[in-house]
Design an enzyme around this catalytic site. Structure first.
Site, PDB file in Angstrom:
ATOM      1  N   THR A 161       0.855  -1.190   0.000  1.00 27.64           N
ATOM      2  CA  THR A 161       0.000   0.000   0.000  1.00 27.64           C
ATOM      3  C   THR A 161       0.892   1.240   0.000  1.00 27.64           C
ATOM      4  O   THR A 161       1.676   1.439   0.932  1.00 27.64           O
ATOM      5  CB  THR A 161      -0.909  -0.011   1.249  1.00 27.64           C
ATOM      6  OG1 THR A 161      -1.645  -1.227   1.247  1.00 27.64           O
ATOM      7  CG2 THR A 161      -1.858   1.180   1.250  1.00 27.64           C
TER       8      THR A 161
ATOM      9  N   PHE B 178      -6.276  -6.434  -1.166  1.00 26.77           N
ATOM     10  CA  PHE B 178      -7.447  -6.233  -0.301  1.00 26.77           C
ATOM     11  C   PHE B 178      -7.692  -7.402   0.650  1.00 26.77           C
ATOM     12  O   PHE B 178      -8.722  -7.452   1.297  1.00 26.77           O
ATOM     13  CB  PHE B 178      -8.696  -5.996  -1.163  1.00 26.77           C
ATOM     14  CG  PHE B 178      -8.580  -4.787  -2.051  1.00 26.77           C
ATOM     15  CD1 PHE B 178      -8.754  -3.507  -1.546  1.00 26.77           C
ATOM     16  CD2 PHE B 178      -8.260  -4.927  -3.393  1.00 26.77           C
ATOM     17  CE1 PHE B 178      -8.617  -2.388  -2.364  1.00 26.77           C
ATOM     18  CE2 PHE B 178      -8.121  -3.814  -4.223  1.00 26.77           C
ATOM     19  CZ  PHE B 178      -8.304  -2.540  -3.704  1.00 26.77           C
TER      20      PHE B 178
ATOM     21  N   ARG C  51      -7.801  -9.946   3.774  1.00 29.23           N
ATOM     22  CA  ARG C  51      -7.896  -9.706   5.217  1.00 29.23           C
ATOM     23  C   ARG C  51      -7.115 -10.799   5.935  1.00 29.23           C
ATOM     24  O   ARG C  51      -7.263 -11.977   5.604  1.00 29.23           O
ATOM     25  CB  ARG C  51      -9.369  -9.786   5.673  1.00 29.23           C
ATOM     26  CG  ARG C  51     -10.255  -8.717   5.079  1.00 29.23           C
ATOM     27  CD  ARG C  51     -11.715  -9.103   5.248  1.00 29.23           C
ATOM     28  NE  ARG C  51     -12.010 -10.369   4.572  1.00 29.23           N
ATOM     29  CZ  ARG C  51     -13.186 -11.006   4.624  1.00 29.23           C
ATOM     30  NH1 ARG C  51     -14.166 -10.497   5.323  1.00 29.23           N
ATOM     31  NH2 ARG C  51     -13.368 -12.143   3.980  1.00 29.23           N
ATOM     32  N   GLU C  52      -6.299 -10.396   6.907  1.00 27.64           N
ATOM     33  CA  GLU C  52      -5.610 -11.414   7.688  1.00 27.64           C
ATOM     34  C   GLU C  52      -6.662 -12.277   8.373  1.00 27.64           C
ATOM     35  O   GLU C  52      -7.703 -11.786   8.787  1.00 27.64           O
ATOM     36  CB  GLU C  52      -4.701 -10.757   8.733  1.00 27.64           C
ATOM     37  CG  GLU C  52      -3.459 -10.176   8.108  1.00 27.64           C
ATOM     38  CD  GLU C  52      -2.587  -9.411   9.098  1.00 27.64           C
ATOM     39  OE1 GLU C  52      -2.674  -9.672  10.297  1.00 27.64           O
ATOM     40  OE2 GLU C  52      -1.833  -8.544   8.642  1.00 27.64           O
TER      41      GLU C  52
ATOM     42  N   ASN D  11      -9.898   1.535   2.576  1.00 27.52           N
ATOM     43  CA  ASN D  11      -9.587   1.349   3.999  1.00 27.52           C
ATOM     44  C   ASN D  11     -10.114   2.512   4.844  1.00 27.52           C
ATOM     45  O   ASN D  11     -10.609   2.311   5.953  1.00 27.52           O
ATOM     46  CB  ASN D  11      -8.076   1.191   4.204  1.00 27.52           C
ATOM     47  CG  ASN D  11      -7.639  -0.253   3.982  1.00 27.52           C
ATOM     48  OD1 ASN D  11      -8.467  -1.104   3.669  1.00 27.52           O
ATOM     49  ND2 ASN D  11      -6.363  -0.531   4.123  1.00 27.52           N
TER      50      ASN D  11
ATOM     51  N   CYS E 145      -3.007  -2.287   8.855  1.00 28.20           N
ATOM     52  CA  CYS E 145      -3.470  -1.494   7.709  1.00 28.20           C
ATOM     53  C   CYS E 145      -4.288  -0.251   8.068  1.00 28.20           C
ATOM     54  O   CYS E 145      -3.887   0.862   7.730  1.00 28.20           O
ATOM     55  CB  CYS E 145      -4.279  -2.382   6.767  1.00 28.20           C
ATOM     56  SG  CYS E 145      -3.253  -3.615   5.963  1.00 28.20           S
TER      57      CYS E 145
HETATM   58  P1  NAD Z   1       4.858  -7.795   6.642  1.00 24.58           P
HETATM   59  O1  NAD Z   1       5.599  -6.928   7.573  1.00 24.58           O
HETATM   60  O2  NAD Z   1       4.102  -8.978   7.166  1.00 24.58           O
HETATM   61  O3  NAD Z   1       5.829  -8.344   5.509  1.00 24.58           O
HETATM   62  C1  NAD Z   1       6.796  -7.583   4.855  1.00 24.58           C
HETATM   63  C2  NAD Z   1       7.951  -8.505   4.497  1.00 24.58           C
HETATM   64  O4  NAD Z   1       8.886  -7.764   3.722  1.00 24.58           O
HETATM   65  C3  NAD Z   1       8.707  -9.032   5.725  1.00 24.58           C
HETATM   66  O5  NAD Z   1       8.808 -10.436   5.650  1.00 24.58           O
HETATM   67  C4  NAD Z   1      10.080  -8.353   5.628  1.00 24.58           C
HETATM   68  O6  NAD Z   1      11.122  -9.180   6.124  1.00 24.58           O
HETATM   69  C5  NAD Z   1      10.192  -8.122   4.140  1.00 24.58           C
HETATM   70  N1  NAD Z   1      11.102  -7.030   3.799  1.00 24.58           N
HETATM   71  C6  NAD Z   1      11.212  -5.814   4.378  1.00 24.58           C
HETATM   72  N2  NAD Z   1      12.155  -5.080   3.765  1.00 24.58           N
HETATM   73  C7  NAD Z   1      12.639  -5.838   2.764  1.00 24.58           C
HETATM   74  C8  NAD Z   1      13.624  -5.627   1.757  1.00 24.58           C
HETATM   75  N3  NAD Z   1      14.291  -4.472   1.676  1.00 24.58           N
HETATM   76  N4  NAD Z   1      13.880  -6.636   0.890  1.00 24.58           N
HETATM   77  C9  NAD Z   1      13.203  -7.796   0.975  1.00 24.58           C
HETATM   78  N5  NAD Z   1      12.262  -8.047   1.902  1.00 24.58           N
HETATM   79  C10 NAD Z   1      11.982  -7.084   2.774  1.00 24.58           C
HETATM   80  O7  NAD Z   1       3.883  -6.829   5.834  1.00 24.58           O
HETATM   81  P2  NAD Z   1       2.462  -7.184   5.214  1.00 24.58           P
HETATM   82  O8  NAD Z   1       1.427  -7.172   6.284  1.00 24.58           O
HETATM   83  O9  NAD Z   1       2.585  -8.362   4.337  1.00 24.58           O
HETATM   84  O10 NAD Z   1       2.211  -5.881   4.319  1.00 24.58           O
HETATM   85  C11 NAD Z   1       2.941  -5.627   3.144  1.00 24.58           C
HETATM   86  C12 NAD Z   1       2.270  -4.484   2.409  1.00 24.58           C
HETATM   87  O11 NAD Z   1       0.933  -4.872   2.020  1.00 24.58           O
HETATM   88  C13 NAD Z   1       2.097  -3.219   3.243  1.00 24.58           C
HETATM   89  O12 NAD Z   1       2.238  -2.105   2.412  1.00 24.58           O
HETATM   90  C14 NAD Z   1       0.671  -3.326   3.734  1.00 24.58           C
HETATM   91  O13 NAD Z   1       0.106  -2.070   3.998  1.00 24.58           O
HETATM   92  C15 NAD Z   1      -0.019  -3.961   2.556  1.00 24.58           C
HETATM   93  N6  NAD Z   1      -1.216  -4.727   2.906  1.00 24.58           N
HETATM   94  C16 NAD Z   1      -1.233  -5.517   4.012  1.00 24.58           C
HETATM   95  C17 NAD Z   1      -2.378  -6.250   4.296  1.00 24.58           C
HETATM   96  C18 NAD Z   1      -2.441  -7.110   5.535  1.00 24.58           C
HETATM   97  O14 NAD Z   1      -3.542  -7.533   5.879  1.00 24.58           O
HETATM   98  N7  NAD Z   1      -1.341  -7.414   6.175  1.00 24.58           N
HETATM   99  C19 NAD Z   1      -3.499  -6.178   3.460  1.00 24.58           C
HETATM  100  C20 NAD Z   1      -3.423  -5.371   2.319  1.00 24.58           C
HETATM  101  C21 NAD Z   1      -2.282  -4.649   2.060  1.00 24.58           C
END
Ligand code: NAD
Length: 446
Positions: free
Chosen positions: A122, A153, A155-156, A209, A261
């Site tokens: 995001t 989109f 959802r965990e 969101n 999020c």
């Molecule tokens: P997260 O923290 O669970 O995962 C991010 C991953 O990226 C981690 O495993 C981390 O080790 C890795 N990482 C960080 N820096 C790095 C780099 N330089 N090189 C390689 N790997 C690297 O995050 P997430 O919850 O999966 O969210 C990721 C994105 O998706 C965010 O922008 C979030 O807003 C968006 N998003 C999340 C959700 C959700 O429900 N979690 C839903 C929709 C969108």
């Protein structure tokens, strides 16, 4: 297709496994070596229903593999999906440093002509354009990369189900051929695809969101008023939700939204608006209401006891919602902080989020082995997450186990009728409190 996913967190890992399941060859790269080591052994580093099984299946079929090396991830990739975190900076804006790092590395290592670099993280409107220039930092062939925005989109807690049953997949790109290739990539999911400009795709994520967060803060404010006016928010929400223009989802009153999020994205949108000299007053209020709501139970407890110092309390539920171990911005975390400041001795329990909580609160709270241990002999009990395991408990049992049966339920897990029958003091959200006289006290059992 050959796909690489950079960032194997909640989004990247689920996306990678689901794309492998529909037949693509996927390599997930993560900078965290420990995480990749566990993934290579077939272990999921996060709790997400069905993910363990899917990782094993796609790993064994040879469709999914893991690496920490960019040359491995980029060598054959036709599509590279970036799914790294974009956390909040102290001023609320999105921290894009991981994204920039990744884009620069992709620029150095991906050589194929026409590789599509897709941003799933995001990101503020305008970021994908920056990705294009970051790709060029160490690459003479950057002009050949195609870029696309594909906000996520899921959802965990129901991430795999959501990937296969989403309401829409948004693809934002200027390049028609990339749009078609990406549509083909995701076609087996059978989810409707919406094509937009890059900027609109980026904005759809934030506005979705922000709207959902607004619905939550709205019903919570209605709940707060219901308490004062003698109405029951559950009946009110049901009556509102029956109106199809409103809809019944996201109208469950409680102790506010959390997770990785909504808090981050609402703050980032306010920040984005500010940069355009637009004060997003509505969203600022949504955020403010949520911050108050997250600690509402602590306020209720203070009103009940006057002084909380030296009291013993149990907290059931630590994750920001059920079916996940994610505690980021969870209401429970703020509650723990405030209750500790008030001098309360806390025993906490969650079916899956104990390890994550231990890493934040360490020795300042006691960790129960099961929910009964967190209930037993307490002066008060809080429910912060509506896990099924708690909802099936009977209030009579809770009442018998506690020193004084006083329950602050932030997720309205029980009926008022049951609370009356169980003779438990029961405070919930947006519903009349159930209290009993005289005060029920049991002797200390220790
Ligand atoms: P997260 O923290 O669970 O995962 C991010 C991953 O990226 C981690 O495993 C981390 O080790 C890795 N990482 C960080 N820096 C790095 C780099 N330089 N090189 C390689 N790997 C690297 O995050 P997430 O919850 O999966 O969210 C990721 C994105 O998706 C965010 O922008 C979030 O807003 C968006 N998003 C999340 C959700 C959700 O429900 N979690 C839903 C929709 C969108």
């Amino acid at each position: 297709m050959n796909v690489s996913v950079i960032g194997a967190g909640y989004v990247g890992l689920v996306t990678g496994a689901c794309l492998a399941e529909i037949g693509h060859h996927v390599i997930c790269l993560d900078a965290n070596k420990e995480k990749v080591k566990r993934l290579k052994k077939g272990e999921s580093p996060i709790y997400e229903p069905g993910l363990d099984k899917l990782l094993k299946k796609t790993n064994q079929s040879g469709h999914l593999s893991f690496t920490t090396e960019y040359p491995v991830a980029c060598k054959k990739a036709e599509v590279i999906i970036i799914a790294v975190g974009t956390p909040s900076r102290p001023d609320g804006s999105a921290d894009l440093s991981a994204l920039q790092d990744v884009a620069e590395k992709i620029g150095s290592h991906a050589r194929d002509n026409g590789t599509i670099v897709v941003t799933k993280s995001t990101v503020p409107v305008g970021t994908n354009r920056k990705v294009q220039s970051w790709l060029a930092t160490h690459s003479s062939s950057a002009a050949r990369f195609k870029i696309a925005s594909n906000p996520e989109f899921l959802r965990e807690g129901s991430a795999i189900h959501d990937t296969f049953n989403g309401d829409r997949i948004v693809i934002g790109t200027d390049d028609e051929e990339s749009a078609m290739r990406l549509e083909t990539l995701v076609a087996p999911f059978g989810v409707p695809v919406l094509h937009t400009s890059i900027e609109s795709a980026e904005m759809i994520k934030y506005s979705s969101n922000a709207f959902l967060a607004t619905k939550i803060s709205f019903i919570n404010e209605i709940a707060n008023l219901c308490e004062k006016l003698g109405a029951n928010v559950e009946d009110v929400a049901r009556g509102m939700g029956m109106d199809q223009r409103i809809g019944s989802s996201f109208l469950q009153a409680g102790i506010g939204y959390g997770g990785s999020c909504f808090p981050k994205d609402t703050n980032a949108l306010v920040q984005m608006a500010g940069e355009m000299e637009h004060e997003f007053e509505l969203l600022e209020s949504v955020i403010h209401v949520n911050a108050k709501q997250q600690v509402k139970l602590v306020k209720m407890a203070k009103q009940h006891f006057k002084d909380l110092k030296g009291k013993r309390a149990g907290i059931l539920g630590l994750s920001f919602k059920p079916n996940t171990d994610d505690i980021r911005e969870a209401a429970s975390m703020e509650m723990i902080k405030q209750l500790l400041t008030e001098g309360v001795h806390l025993t906490v329990y969650d079916p899956v989020a104990m390890e994550n909580t231990r890493s934040v609160h360490g020795s300042s709270v006691s960790f129960a082995d099961n929910c009964f241990e967190a209930i037993e002999d307490q002066d008060m009990l809080f429910i912060a997450t509506e896990w099924e395991e708690f909802k099936v408990l009977r209030l009579k049992t809770i009442s018998k186990l506690m020193k004084t049966p006083i329950l602050f339920d932030g997720r309205n897990c029980f009926s008022l009728e049951e609370a009356k029958e169980a003779r438990i003091h029961y405070y919930s959200i947006g519903r009349p409190a159930v209290t009993h006289t005289p005060a029920m006290k049991k002797p200390h059992s220790w």
